[in-house]
Design a protein around this motif. Structure first.
Motif, short mmCIF file in Angstrom:
data_model
loop_
_atom_site.label_atom_id
_atom_site.label_comp_id
_atom_site.label_asym_id
_atom_site.label_seq_id
_atom_site.Cartn_x
_atom_site.Cartn_y
_atom_site.Cartn_z
N LEU A 42 0.82 -1.21 0.00
CA LEU A 42 0.00 0.00 0.00
C LEU A 42 0.86 1.27 0.00
O LEU A 42 0.32 2.38 0.03
N GLY A 43 2.17 1.10 -0.02
CA GLY A 43 3.09 2.25 0.01
C GLY A 43 3.26 2.83 1.40
O GLY A 43 3.86 3.90 1.55
N GLN A 44 2.80 2.14 2.43
CA GLN A 44 2.90 2.61 3.82
C GLN A 44 4.15 1.97 4.45
O GLN A 44 4.06 1.06 5.27
N TYR A 45 5.31 2.47 4.03
CA TYR A 45 6.56 1.78 4.35
C TYR A 45 6.95 1.88 5.82
O TYR A 45 7.50 0.93 6.39
N HIS A 46 6.68 3.02 6.47
CA HIS A 46 7.01 3.13 7.89
C HIS A 46 6.16 2.16 8.71
O HIS A 46 6.67 1.50 9.64
N GLU A 47 4.86 2.08 8.40
CA GLU A 47 4.00 1.13 9.09
C GLU A 47 4.47 -0.31 8.83
O GLU A 47 4.47 -1.17 9.73
N ALA A 48 4.89 -0.57 7.58
CA ALA A 48 5.38 -1.91 7.23
C ALA A 48 6.59 -2.28 8.05
O ALA A 48 6.67 -3.39 8.61
N ILE A 49 7.54 -1.34 8.17
CA ILE A 49 8.78 -1.65 8.90
C ILE A 49 8.47 -1.91 10.37
O ILE A 49 9.07 -2.80 11.00
N ALA A 50 7.53 -1.16 10.96
CA ALA A 50 7.17 -1.40 12.36
C ALA A 50 6.62 -2.82 12.54
O ALA A 50 6.95 -3.52 13.52
N CYS A 51 5.78 -3.26 11.61
CA CYS A 51 5.24 -4.62 11.68
C CYS A 51 6.35 -5.66 11.50
O CYS A 51 6.41 -6.67 12.23
N PHE A 52 7.22 -5.42 10.53
CA PHE A 52 8.32 -6.36 10.29
C PHE A 52 9.22 -6.46 11.52
O PHE A 52 9.70 -7.54 11.87
N ARG A 92 12.89 -0.51 3.26
CA ARG A 92 13.96 0.49 3.44
C ARG A 92 14.41 1.05 2.09
O ARG A 92 14.64 2.26 1.96
N LEU A 93 14.52 0.20 1.12
CA LEU A 93 14.95 0.65 -0.19
C LEU A 93 13.90 1.58 -0.81
O LEU A 93 14.24 2.60 -1.45
N ALA A 107 20.82 0.98 4.82
CA ALA A 107 20.05 0.17 5.76
C ALA A 107 19.40 -1.02 5.03
O ALA A 107 19.32 -2.14 5.57
N ALA A 108 18.94 -0.78 3.81
CA ALA A 108 18.36 -1.85 3.02
C ALA A 108 19.41 -2.91 2.67
O ALA A 108 19.16 -4.12 2.74
N ARG A 109 20.60 -2.44 2.31
CA ARG A 109 21.68 -3.36 1.98
C ARG A 109 22.04 -4.23 3.19
O ARG A 109 22.25 -5.43 3.07
N GLU A 110 22.09 -3.59 4.36
CA GLU A 110 22.44 -4.33 5.57
C GLU A 110 21.41 -5.42 5.87
O GLU A 110 21.76 -6.55 6.20
N ALA A 145 20.60 -6.34 -5.60
CA ALA A 145 21.46 -5.62 -6.54
C ALA A 145 20.66 -5.03 -7.68
O ALA A 145 20.85 -3.88 -8.09
N GLU A 146 19.72 -5.82 -8.19
CA GLU A 146 18.90 -5.34 -9.29
C GLU A 146 17.99 -4.19 -8.84
O GLU A 146 17.85 -3.18 -9.54
N ALA A 147 17.40 -4.34 -7.63
CA ALA A 147 16.47 -3.31 -7.14
C ALA A 147 17.19 -2.01 -6.81
O ALA A 147 16.63 -0.91 -6.95
N SER A 148 18.45 -2.12 -6.33
CA SER A 148 19.17 -0.93 -5.88
C SER A 148 19.98 -0.28 -7.00
O SER A 148 20.59 0.77 -6.80
N ALA A 149 20.03 -0.90 -8.17
CA ALA A 149 20.82 -0.36 -9.27
C ALA A 149 20.33 1.05 -9.63
O ALA A 149 19.13 1.30 -9.79
N GLY A 150 21.25 1.97 -9.71
CA GLY A 150 20.92 3.34 -10.11
C GLY A 150 20.47 4.23 -8.97
O GLY A 150 20.25 5.43 -9.16
N ARG A 151 20.33 3.68 -7.76
CA ARG A 151 19.92 4.53 -6.64
C ARG A 151 21.11 5.25 -6.04
O ARG A 151 22.20 4.76 -6.03
#
Length: 947
Positions: A868-878, A905-906, A913-916, A941-947
């Motif tokens: 849903l694009g609610q990444y902060h809420e997602a990270i809290a649940c994770f 994170r990405l 943080a995402a890489r870690e 690697a594929e997802a982070s390419a170009g970031r």
């Protein structure tokens, strides 16, 4: 250089180990970093192409005192080395150069990438040219090979690492090549081509008389006779001053040839005349290996600055299993150090493990030693005490070397020890003789089997370099068959030596055909492996002998004391004491704290004895063993998933020593340690006709092996379980095995076949009215439907499972299905409905106190928020999910959650943080041996390419 150059993702790579350890990428030298990392790379380079197990790396890097977390340190250094070799490697599954496997790491390079392999290729080519008579070309190839050396092998790394025998083996390999080069250059009439490089090699091997003899011959043939004479005199003086010995026949012969028409060299002063006996057995002229052990023991002998001062007496115990070469090593050591003991050498075989049981008692040993000192039998004082006093008096103040071979125990040896300074006592025994270490300050040398490199040198010394070089694969098979045991290698070599026209591959085939210990049988009991092992066994107590025989029933590579207790039916405390006795006698080895193993040939011997044992007794022990593993594994799985309904098992047999687990992490640790053993137990159960145990243990481990990603192993054991269940006529076992097989096919991508086999399992469960089995099979069919995107079918299967669980009032399973239904809605894009179903799961799991189910549901809720694009809420649940999985000890699911955290994170732009998080997930799976570790790194690697 020949062959195609291999590359990392970033370019060409080159390593050197014939000198300082160095690495280049694209022609630019790479800074390797810490000394530990450099030493680690050195170990991988000298073992090129072969896996180096973690335990060997720990020992090589830190010796007997590794730091806490040594394995983790090695893993970090391996990761850093990979990225040094290829900076893009974090974006890849793993390198194609530095790979993991067989419980360790392996460096896969070719001769274009490593000086050691290039050296070997050039030397092999030179040998072929020389054999064909093209000695001029052969000389040039030899020179090219020798000029690759830039100093001592792995120069600059810590001595604790360079003490590893492989480094010495490479040095010896280089020296032998230099000798071959000299001989070829002399044949070609161009000795000057090898003069300078040979002199450099000789400087690094000052006591290698064969090499020094070749240098003398090359110098003389080049017209430099004066230099050749000077080399001889320098070597002669060095041998006398440092080792107290004269030049050997090969060196003397070389000198005599070049000085036949010149004045004789000034003779060195005669050595002091010995005043005592010289009883040492003959040294083995083709002795190979053990350089590190010999150097360590020889270094114990101190020479005082004051010639009138006697050094401290040195007491050394050489201990090891039967056939490992204790006496051969002790005799070589004794000959090496004998010049330092001018008052003589005594030798006595104490017959501690004699086939006839004729152990020499201490008083008889003293009487024999006194007679060798010139005391006539009729002049001996009466009584053992007076004789012992005379023996000690004769030794006092003298520099004597005493070799006491084949000692039974410390009590047999103590009366034979000198009571003053000046002597050295070397004791060999199949027992550890710890009493001499604790009470007499003895230096203890545990002698292990030969390494593969030492084993190859062993066979080469006996069969000749040409014969072994022609068939390297056959030599490797002979070494593997022998397990590095010198006695077994000697028997193999003898078989080959008496048939010089036979290819070694034929000898290897003969060993395979003989099988077991028949391959190492001999008419001479002293060299027959069964006989030699039997003498060790006869020396232990009846309880230890019985445990040794019962260990022949154990199919795995190693075991813990509760297994020994289960085999014998005795309490664990008693089993530990008996294991200590077997370890003391080198019939088992405690290779890591609390875990025991046996040499392959000893395991074979134990298995033969078990086959010959009382059938009823052996069957009862096997049942206790199988019950130990079955019920312990079941308890571990219940500790990991306490709310999951599991099939009830019949009560274990008395004495099975079933383990109990306090929590999930403890259970996970046991399962990880025993995984390989458990798989072997399942295979052994079906092979020996214990069909019920086979399918029940396979069923217990089903979920664990799936979580671990051990899908090939899962297929193997579940097919064995299916055959066993059918043979036993136990339909419930058939259904369980079919269910596991079908789901595993789905895991491996064969979804149609997986669905077909799962439907077969469902039909059997339905026929048996096994509703729990039916419900779980519906869930697995739903999972496979989700994989292929058939969400409606998936939800229908979940509804069928829910109907069964509601009827059974199984709330824990209902909650699990709520979560799985929510996950299905995530996959079909209905995230709000997914949140509702997963929140229902959290509420019910929390009510039941099911942390495992709660953790899984929080992960699903987080995944819905992520979509849903609610990444902060997602990270809290994770984070909540991860914390619970860490408490439970489920590492595989921790990796899943970490991967989800990385994705969120990405998405927030938190790349590091995402890489870690992704690397933590990959590292967990890598440690588990899970195949998805590479996939995680590649996807990040594929997802982070170009970031």
């Amino acid at each position: 250089m020949a062959g195609k150059q291999r590359t990392s993702a970033d370019g060409t790579v080159r390593f050197t180990v014939l000198g300082p350890v160095r690495a280049w990428r694209d022609g630019v030298e790479v800074e390797l970093g810490s000394p530990t990392r450099r030493a680690l790379l050195a170990m991988l380079l000298v073992n090129v192409g072969q896996p180096v197990v973690i335990s060997e790396l720990v020992s090589a890097l830190w010796g007997q005192d590794p730091p806490d977390g040594a394995v983790n340190i090695i893993q970090r250094h391996v990761g850093l080395l990979r990225r040094l070799i290829d900076p893009t490697l974090s974006a890849r599954a793993s390198g194609d150069l530095l790979v993991r496997g067989s419980g360790g790491y392996r460096l896969e390079v070719d001769a274009t990438m490593l000086d050691l392999l290039e050296f070997r290729d050039l030397a092999a080519n030179a040998a072929q040219l020389a054999a064909a008579g093209e000695v001029a070309r052969a000389t040039e190839e030899y020179v090219r090979a020798l000029e690759l050396r830039q100093g001592p092998v792995a120069a600059g790394i810590a001595e604790v690492t360079r003490a590893n025998p492989l480094f010495g083996a490479v040095e010896r390999e280089y020296a032998l090549t230099a000798q071959a080069a000299a001989e070829t250059a002399l044949r070609a009439g161009v000795p000057e081509r090898v003069g300078s490089v040979l002199a450099d090699v000789a400087r690094h091997a000052p006591y290698d008389e064969a090499l020094q003899a070749r240098l003398i011959e090359v110098l003389a043939a080049s017209g430099r006779t004066a230099n050749a004479v000077e080399v001889y005199r320098s070597v002669r003086d060095r041998l006398a001053d440092d080792l107290g010995i004269d030049p050997g026949p090969e060196l003397r012969a070389a000198y005599e040839r070049i000085t036949a028409s010149a004045p004789a060299a000034k003779p060195r002063p005669a050595a002091p005349q010995r005043r005592g006996p010289a009883q040492l057995p003959a040294d083995l002229p083709i002795f190979t290996g053990r350089e590190a052990e010999l150097a360590r023991l020889a270094a114990l002998v101190n020479t005082p600055d004051d010639p009138d001062t006697l050094p401290d007496t040195v007491l050394t115990v050489v201990s090891g299993m039967a056939g490992v070469g204790k006496t051969t090593l002790a005799v070589r050591l004794a000959h090496d150090v004998a010049p330092r003991f001018p008052d003589g050498q005594l030798y006595l075989n104490l017959r501690g493990f004699d086939q006839a049981g004729a152990v020499i008692e201490p008083q008889d040993a003293i009487r024999q030693l006194l007679e060798t000192q010139g005391i006539a039998p009729d002049k001996l004082p009466s009584g053992p005490i007076a004789q012992a006093e005379l023996y000690r008096s004769l030794l006092y103040g003298r520099r004597m070397l005493i070799l006491l071979d084949n000692a039974r125990d410390a009590e047999q040896v103590r009366p034979l020890l000198p009571n003053g300074p000046g002597s050295m006592v070397i004791i060999t025994s199949r027992n550890r003789l710890f009493g001499l270490v604790t009470s007499a300050g003895a230096h203890f040398l545990p002698l292990d089997v030969l390494t593969p490199a030492e084993s190859r040198a062993f066979l080469t010394a006996r069969l000749g370099e040409q014969r072994t070089a022609r068939e390297p694969l056959a030599v490797s098979e002979l070494i593997a068959s022998s397990g590095g045991l010198p006695l077994a290698l000697a028997i193999v070599a003898a078989r080959a030596a008496i048939r010089p026209g036979f290819p070694l591959a034929a000898i290897a085939e003969e060993l395979r055909a003989d099988g077991g210990l028949d391959a190492f049988a001999d008419v001479d009991p002293a060299t027959d492996t069964r006989s030699v092992f039997s003498w060790s066994l006869s020396a232990v107590t009846p309880a230890a002998g019985q445990l040794f025989r019962l260990l022949g029933l154990h199919p795995g590579p190693d075991f813990a004391p509760p297994v020994a207790a289960a085999l014998t039916g005795m309490p664990v405390r008693n089993a530990r004491l008996v294991l200590n006795e077997l370890s003391y006698a080198h019939l088992v080895a405690e290779h890591v704290p609390g875990r025991y193993s046996q040499h392959d040939l000893l395991r074979t011997y134990a298995a033969e004895l078990a086959d010959e044992g009382d059938p009823e007794q052996m069957r009862a022990a096997t049942v206790r063993l199988l019950d130990h593993y079955l019920h312990s594994a079941d308890g571990a799985m219940r500790a990991l998933s306490p709310h999951r309904v599991r099939m009830a098992l019949p009560a274990p047999s008395d004495g099975a020593q079933v383990l109990e687990f306090a929590d999930g992490p403890q259970a996970d640790a046991w399962l990880s340690t025993e995984r390989t053993v458990l798989i072997s137990v399942i295979e052994a159960a079906t092979r020996r006709g214990f069909d019920t145990h086979c399918w029940q243990l396979a069923n217990v481990l089903d979920r664990y092996l799936d979580r671990q990603g051990r899908w090939e192993a899962q297929l193997m054991i579940q097919n064995a379980a299916l055959s066993s269940a059918r043979r036993a006529g136990e339909r419930i076992g058939v259904a369980c095995a079919l269910r596991a097989i079908g789901f595993t096919y789905g895991r491996l991508g064969d979804h149609d076949r997986g669905r077909e086999v799962l439907e077969q399992a469902l039909a059997v469960f339905t026929e048996l009215d096994e509703r729990g089995g039916s419900a779980e099979t519906h869930r697995l069919l739903a999972f496979l439907s989700n994989v292929v995107g058939d969400y409606d079918t998936s939800l229908a299967h979940y509804e069928s499972a829910l109907d069964i669980y509601r009827l059974a009032e199984d709330e824990a399973s209902q909650a699990t299905v709520y979560n799985e239904v929510g996950w299905t809605h995530i996959l079909r894009g209905d995230y709000q409905l997914a949140l509702m179903r997963c929140q229902e799961a959290v509420i019910l799991h929390t009510k039941l106190g099911d942390d495992n189910g709660t953790a899984a549901a929080w992960d699903s809720i987080g995944y819905a928020h992520q979509h849903l694009g609610q990444y902060h809420e997602a990270i809290a649940c994770f984070d909540t999910s991860l914390r619970l999985f860490q408490q439970i000890g489920d590492r595989g699911l921790q990796a899943d959650v970490l991967q989800h955290i990385s994705q969120s994170r990405l998405a927030l732009g938190q790349v590091e943080a995402a890489r870690e998080a992704a690397e933590r997930a990959a590292s967990i799976l890598e440690a588990l041996g899970h195949p998805d570790a590479a996939k995680i790194r590649a996807e990040f690697a594929e997802a982070s390419a170009g970031r």
